[in-house]
Design an enzyme around this catalytic site. Structure first.
Site, PDB file in Angstrom:
ATOM      1  N   SER A  59       6.674  -1.401 -10.764  1.00 55.98           N
ATOM      2  CA  SER A  59       7.277  -2.696 -10.461  1.00 55.98           C
ATOM      3  C   SER A  59       8.216  -3.139 -11.563  1.00 55.98           C
ATOM      4  O   SER A  59       8.912  -4.135 -11.396  1.00 55.98           O
ATOM      5  CB  SER A  59       6.189  -3.733 -10.213  1.00 55.98           C
ATOM      6  OG  SER A  59       5.137  -3.568 -11.113  1.00 55.98           O
ATOM      7  N   HIS A  91      10.086   1.119  -4.755  1.00 55.31           N
ATOM      8  CA  HIS A  91       9.171   0.003  -5.011  1.00 55.31           C
ATOM      9  C   HIS A  91       8.787  -0.703  -3.718  1.00 55.31           C
ATOM     10  O   HIS A  91       9.566  -1.468  -3.162  1.00 55.31           O
ATOM     11  CB  HIS A  91       9.860  -0.968  -5.999  1.00 55.31           C
ATOM     12  CG  HIS A  91       9.001  -2.110  -6.415  1.00 55.31           C
ATOM     13  ND1 HIS A  91       9.503  -3.331  -6.770  1.00 55.31           N
ATOM     14  CD2 HIS A  91       7.657  -2.212  -6.525  1.00 55.31           C
ATOM     15  CE1 HIS A  91       8.507  -4.130  -7.073  1.00 55.31           C
ATOM     16  NE2 HIS A  91       7.388  -3.482  -6.934  1.00 55.31           N
ATOM     17  N   GLU A 130      12.373  -1.624  -2.454  1.00 55.41           N
ATOM     18  CA  GLU A 130      13.459  -1.733  -3.429  1.00 55.41           C
ATOM     19  C   GLU A 130      13.689  -0.318  -3.974  1.00 55.41           C
ATOM     20  O   GLU A 130      12.747   0.323  -4.430  1.00 55.41           O
ATOM     21  CB  GLU A 130      12.970  -2.685  -4.537  1.00 55.41           C
ATOM     22  CG  GLU A 130      14.012  -3.165  -5.489  1.00 55.41           C
ATOM     23  CD  GLU A 130      13.417  -4.186  -6.490  1.00 55.41           C
ATOM     24  OE1 GLU A 130      12.185  -4.234  -6.686  1.00 55.41           O
ATOM     25  OE2 GLU A 130      14.221  -4.909  -7.085  1.00 55.41           O
ATOM     26  N   ASN A 180      11.127  -8.478  -8.996  1.00 55.10           N
ATOM     27  CA  ASN A 180      10.242  -9.042 -10.013  1.00 55.10           C
ATOM     28  C   ASN A 180      10.980  -9.811 -11.100  1.00 55.10           C
ATOM     29  O   ASN A 180      10.406 -10.671 -11.752  1.00 55.10           O
ATOM     30  CB  ASN A 180       9.362  -7.948 -10.615  1.00 55.10           C
ATOM     31  CG  ASN A 180       8.233  -7.619  -9.664  1.00 55.10           C
ATOM     32  OD1 ASN A 180       7.686  -8.508  -9.025  1.00 55.10           O
ATOM     33  ND2 ASN A 180       7.895  -6.347  -9.548  1.00 55.10           N
TER      34      ASN A 180
HETATM   35  N1  CAA Z   1      -2.860  -5.571   4.381  1.00 50.33           N
HETATM   36  C1  CAA Z   1      -2.405  -5.225   5.609  1.00 50.33           C
HETATM   37  N2  CAA Z   1      -2.078  -6.109   6.547  1.00 50.33           N
HETATM   38  C2  CAA Z   1      -2.222  -7.391   6.246  1.00 50.33           C
HETATM   39  C3  CAA Z   1      -2.707  -7.836   4.994  1.00 50.33           C
HETATM   40  C4  CAA Z   1      -3.046  -6.856   4.038  1.00 50.33           C
HETATM   41  N3  CAA Z   1      -3.493  -7.165   2.828  1.00 50.33           N
HETATM   42  N4  CAA Z   1      -2.731  -9.180   4.997  1.00 50.33           N
HETATM   43  C5  CAA Z   1      -2.294  -9.576   6.191  1.00 50.33           C
HETATM   44  N5  CAA Z   1      -1.983  -8.491   6.947  1.00 50.33           N
HETATM   45  C6  CAA Z   1      -1.438  -8.494   8.311  1.00 50.33           C
HETATM   46  C7  CAA Z   1      -2.379  -9.112   9.286  1.00 50.33           C
HETATM   47  O1  CAA Z   1      -3.260  -8.144   9.832  1.00 50.33           O
HETATM   48  C8  CAA Z   1      -1.433  -9.655  10.361  1.00 50.33           C
HETATM   49  O2  CAA Z   1      -1.028  -8.593  11.202  1.00 50.33           O
HETATM   50  P1  CAA Z   1      -0.599  -8.850  12.741  1.00 50.33           P
HETATM   51  O3  CAA Z   1       0.673  -9.634  12.699  1.00 50.33           O
HETATM   52  O4  CAA Z   1      -0.404  -7.460  13.262  1.00 50.33           O
HETATM   53  O5  CAA Z   1      -1.699  -9.597  13.377  1.00 50.33           O
HETATM   54  C9  CAA Z   1      -0.196 -10.080   9.556  1.00 50.33           C
HETATM   55  O6  CAA Z   1      -0.268  -9.343   8.317  1.00 50.33           O
HETATM   56  C10 CAA Z   1      -0.188 -11.546   9.260  1.00 50.33           C
HETATM   57  O7  CAA Z   1      -1.410 -11.859   8.599  1.00 50.33           O
HETATM   58  P2  CAA Z   1      -2.182 -13.242   8.700  1.00 50.33           P
HETATM   59  O8  CAA Z   1      -1.848 -13.895   9.991  1.00 50.33           O
HETATM   60  O9  CAA Z   1      -3.613 -13.025   8.353  1.00 50.33           O
HETATM   61  O10 CAA Z   1      -1.674 -14.082   7.478  1.00 50.33           O
HETATM   62  P3  CAA Z   1      -0.272 -14.625   7.134  1.00 50.33           P
HETATM   63  O11 CAA Z   1       0.570 -14.879   8.312  1.00 50.33           O
HETATM   64  O12 CAA Z   1      -0.576 -15.716   6.186  1.00 50.33           O
HETATM   65  O13 CAA Z   1       0.415 -13.432   6.326  1.00 50.33           O
HETATM   66  C11 CAA Z   1       0.919 -12.339   4.313  1.00 50.33           C
HETATM   67  C12 CAA Z   1      -0.185 -12.844   5.212  1.00 50.33           C
HETATM   68  C13 CAA Z   1       1.733 -11.292   5.057  1.00 50.33           C
HETATM   69  C14 CAA Z   1       0.259 -11.715   3.103  1.00 50.33           C
HETATM   70  C15 CAA Z   1       1.854 -13.540   3.958  1.00 50.33           C
HETATM   71  O14 CAA Z   1       1.099 -14.579   3.416  1.00 50.33           O
HETATM   72  C16 CAA Z   1       2.951 -13.191   2.995  1.00 50.33           C
HETATM   73  O15 CAA Z   1       3.976 -12.655   3.362  1.00 50.33           O
HETATM   74  N6  CAA Z   1       2.735 -13.479   1.681  1.00 50.33           N
HETATM   75  C17 CAA Z   1       3.684 -13.177   0.642  1.00 50.33           C
HETATM   76  C18 CAA Z   1       3.494 -11.772   0.197  1.00 50.33           C
HETATM   77  C19 CAA Z   1       4.476 -11.380  -0.865  1.00 50.33           C
HETATM   78  O16 CAA Z   1       5.267 -12.167  -1.339  1.00 50.33           O
HETATM   79  N7  CAA Z   1       4.413 -10.110  -1.258  1.00 50.33           N
HETATM   80  C20 CAA Z   1       5.268  -9.587  -2.275  1.00 50.33           C
HETATM   81  C21 CAA Z   1       4.519  -9.592  -3.543  1.00 50.33           C
HETATM   82  S1  CAA Z   1       5.534  -9.023  -4.826  1.00 50.33           S
HETATM   83  C22 CAA Z   1       5.311  -7.416  -4.865  1.00 50.33           C
HETATM   84  O17 CAA Z   1       4.572  -6.813  -4.150  1.00 50.33           O
HETATM   85  C23 CAA Z   1       6.109  -6.751  -5.882  1.00 50.33           C
HETATM   86  C24 CAA Z   1       5.422  -6.446  -7.145  1.00 50.33           C
HETATM   87  O18 CAA Z   1       5.811  -5.497  -7.763  1.00 50.33           O
HETATM   88  C25 CAA Z   1       4.379  -7.287  -7.715  1.00 50.33           C
END
Ligand code: CAA
Length: 283
Positions: free
Chosen positions: A118, A139, A151, A189
């Protein structure tokens, strides 16, 4: 032509990458240092695919086919016939470089070596190999099966053929790519982590409670998760490691890690994965 993909690490990122690669039709081999990590990674994949069946999004047959494409192992020798190896091991600089030196010896000469880092320099990792032109940053975002972005990061020596091959593979996995040059934190990031770090300062200074900070950003800016919830999802140790890379790599005081973030990490509060971060997940 990429047909078989190796994945280093069976944690939340590695298992997610193995899952999307298998669903895209690639043969996958996932390697970790202990069977218990592989078992945990595979059971996470199985649970998610079972959920997809329950929701009517996949059939039992499709799940069985995808799972049948994933092989696991505890030796890097498993990667000897892979066309692309994606490393998703712990975010530790020296460990990654040692790993890439090993992969370089085991992998076919034409294989592409990608890292899911990352924030660590792709150029620096590539320099540990004899094929820096075939080393690239790939990424994925967390949670991998849900997030649409990959990315792609070009190290100083990464060639065009490598770049277009990994772009094609990411697109086959259903992802959209954003291209970044190799500077600390790349694009996502570099922008995301200072926001999360600032949320910890806001918490430390008592400007708001965790709930009011997260509600503020969710409802005030339409973010799907608040910055503190998101930090717990990513892992506070990972957030701290990335802030340290930004701080040391860019040398600007605006990237200094928040002491409260560091205090949580020191105490073992690493987020969801340890049961407690900013929030408590044990109840
Ligand atoms: N793994 C797999 N699938 C998941 C999951 C997980 N951990 N969490 C949720 N899902 C799936 C659910 O099964 C659901 O699927 P369907 O549409 O097929 O039913 C879908 O995602 C939506 O889930 P929920 O309805 O339970 O919850 P939500 O609508 O609140 O979405 C979320 C959950 C997708 C995590 C959303 O809150 C979100 O997009 N959060 C932001 C995540 C983000 O910003 N990620 C980037 C982080 S930065 C990074 O990764 C880079 C780094 O280097 C640190």
């Amino acid at each position: 032509m990429i047909e078989k993909i190796g994945v280093v690490g069976a944690g939340q990122m590695g298992a997610g990458i193995a899952q999307v690669a298998a669903l895209a039709g690639y043969g996958v081999v996932m390697v970790d240092i202990g069977q218990e990590y592989l078992d945990r990674g595979m059971s996470g994949i199985e649970k998610q695919l079972a959920r997809a069946v329950a929701k009517g999004k996949m059939t039992e047959n499709e799940v069985a086919t995808a799972l049948g494409r994933i092989k696991t192992g505890i030796s890097y020798e498993e990667f000897s016939d892979c066309d692309l190896i994606v490393e998703a091991a712990t975010e530790k600089k020296e460990l990654k470089r040692e790993l890439f030196a090993k992969l370089d010896v085991i992998a076919k000469p034409e294989a592409i070596l990608a890292t899911n880092t990352s924030s660590i320099s792709i150029t620096w990792i590539a320099a540990a190999t004899r094929r820096p032109e075939k080393v690239v940053g790939m990424h994925f975002m967390n949670p991998v099966p849900v997030m649409k972005l990959v990315e792609l990061i070009r190290g100083l020596a990464t060639d065009d053929a490598t770049f277009s091959a990994v772009r094609e593979a990411a697109e086959k996995m259903g992802k959209t790519c954003a291209e970044a040059q190799d500077y600390p934190g790349f694009i996502v990031n570099r922008i995301l982590m200072p926001m999360i770090n600032e949320a910890f300062y806001v918490l430390m200074e008592g400007v708001g409670t965790p709930e009011s900070i997260d509600t503020g950003m969710k409802l005030g800016c339409n973010h799907p998760m608040g910055p503190l919830e998101l930090a717990d999802l990513i892992g506070l140790d990972t957030c701290l490691a990335i802030m340290e890379v930004l701080h040391s790599g860019l040398g600007d005081a605006k990237y200094r890690p928040c002491p409260l973030l560091r205090k949580y990490v020191d105490s073992g509060r690493l987020g969801r994965k340890s049961g407690r971060g900013v929030y408590d997940y044990q109840a």
